[in-house]
Design a protein around this motif. Sequence first.
Motif, short mmCIF file in Angstrom:
data_model
loop_
_atom_site.label_atom_id
_atom_site.label_comp_id
_atom_site.label_asym_id
_atom_site.label_seq_id
_atom_site.Cartn_x
_atom_site.Cartn_y
_atom_site.Cartn_z
N CYS A 49 29.68 -28.34 -0.71
CA CYS A 49 31.03 -28.80 -1.07
C CYS A 49 31.90 -29.04 0.17
O CYS A 49 33.08 -28.66 0.21
CB CYS A 49 31.70 -27.83 -2.03
SG CYS A 49 30.93 -27.74 -3.65
N GLY A 50 31.27 -29.62 1.18
CA GLY A 50 32.04 -30.05 2.34
C GLY A 50 32.27 -28.99 3.40
O GLY A 50 32.89 -29.26 4.43
N VAL A 51 31.77 -27.77 3.19
CA VAL A 51 31.97 -26.73 4.19
C VAL A 51 31.01 -26.96 5.35
O VAL A 51 29.83 -27.26 5.15
CB VAL A 51 31.73 -25.32 3.59
CG1 VAL A 51 31.94 -24.25 4.66
CG2 VAL A 51 32.65 -25.09 2.41
N THR A 52 31.52 -26.85 6.57
CA THR A 52 30.68 -26.98 7.75
C THR A 52 31.23 -26.06 8.83
O THR A 52 32.25 -25.40 8.63
CB THR A 52 30.59 -28.44 8.22
OG1 THR A 52 29.63 -28.54 9.28
CG2 THR A 52 31.94 -28.96 8.71
N THR A 53 30.55 -25.98 9.95
CA THR A 53 31.02 -25.10 11.02
C THR A 53 32.10 -25.81 11.84
O THR A 53 32.18 -27.03 11.86
CB THR A 53 29.87 -24.69 11.95
OG1 THR A 53 29.26 -25.88 12.45
CG2 THR A 53 28.84 -23.86 11.22
#
Length: 433
Positions: free
Chosen positions: A316-320
């Motif tokens: 759902c679009g989460v990244t580092t």
Amino acid sequence: MSASTRNEAPGVLPRLPHWESPPTDLKAAIAELKPALRARIEASGRTVEEVFAVVERRITERVEEIEAAAGRGEEIWPVIDYAEIEAGTVPAEALARLHRRGCLVVRGHFPREQALAWDAATVEYVESNRFFENYRGPGDDFFGSVGSKPEIYPIYWSPAQMQARQSDRMATVQAFLNAQWRSESEGVQWFDPGRDSLYPDRIRRRPPGTNSGGLGTHLDPGTLDLWMTEGNQRAFRHLFDGYVEEYDPWDAAHRTSGPQYPGSTMCSAFRTFQGWTALSDMDHDQGVLHTVPIPEAMAYLMLRPLLSDVPADDLCGVTTGQVFPALERWHALLLRAVSGIPDVRAGDSVWWHCDLIHSVAPVTDQQGWGNVMYIPAAPWCPRNEQYAAEVRAAFDTGASPSDFPAEHYERDWSGRFTRDDLNRVGRRGMGLE
Ligand SMILES: [Fe+2]
């Protein structure tokens, strides 16, 4: 209850791959992790869709409750007077509301004159050290997007900030907030609710007349590491093994030692609540803080990516390296509950559970100042003890703390708070006693 009762003989649960530092190929790691999570959840005897439906029903109830209360014109944010916290006389009903909403305004946390004096002292501190002449522009890409003028002052060690951090009044409120969590379980004391680690953060001074686009809905407890590190997989174990009814957003178990993936908005500390103290009066419609006041929404955020409409290599679009976004596309249900703080006065403080989605509303031609000192509740625990070593080093040299851009404005400033100025709360918070 049968669906949520643990199988007497569950057998060996499918194992989860984990990464203690960011995987080099994020998409490949996500694509490897998601089927493992699904298999682990389905070992409970329910499908991911069935488990998610339980979460969705619960959250929908909360969202509708908030919408109805807002429709009746009720205040969504709980408000408690500092005097009641200090006297230990907060009514049970107010405690229940705090627990349900996960956010709080503390009225009169500091006398208004004290807060205004701190604000003036901060101005004096930065001006006498020629901060505006030497300001080099935003040092990070998140708050930096707000504008090119310094609204966020990358200042950590002013006497005003340190006096607030080590004040008895701050310690009293932090201990009260920490006590809303379960700090001890499984024979482990996960954190010490009576001792804060004085997490140093910045100040914001937003002048009258400001036009600001605000900050979008996001949350700060972590990014991909929330799914990917072994510690977080334990912290969210009830979500990841299908027993979502047992998930308790106030349980600190396994949350206070693990690493967080590095990033421009990372927080090395474990915070029970994020928070700030108002240094000016602010009306509720002048570009202020909003939250989705539902602590259990974390269950929704963590499990939503496992549904089949989300691509296999996407969470759902989460990244580092970026904040965890809450998006209309995936989290529309949650965003219906976005609720702003009431009017606050200088000296009030504002708090929100570390997992809450929050945002800052846009404002045009802001009326009055919008000044805050960011001071969270970050109780003493292995994770915060480790970071305290970084804090001490930065404090002694006037450097920016290692969680923040390496701007180091205060290194040669005069009037900085020193070790000699620390009281017992301050020394304990810095691990010096
Ligand atoms: Fe944030």
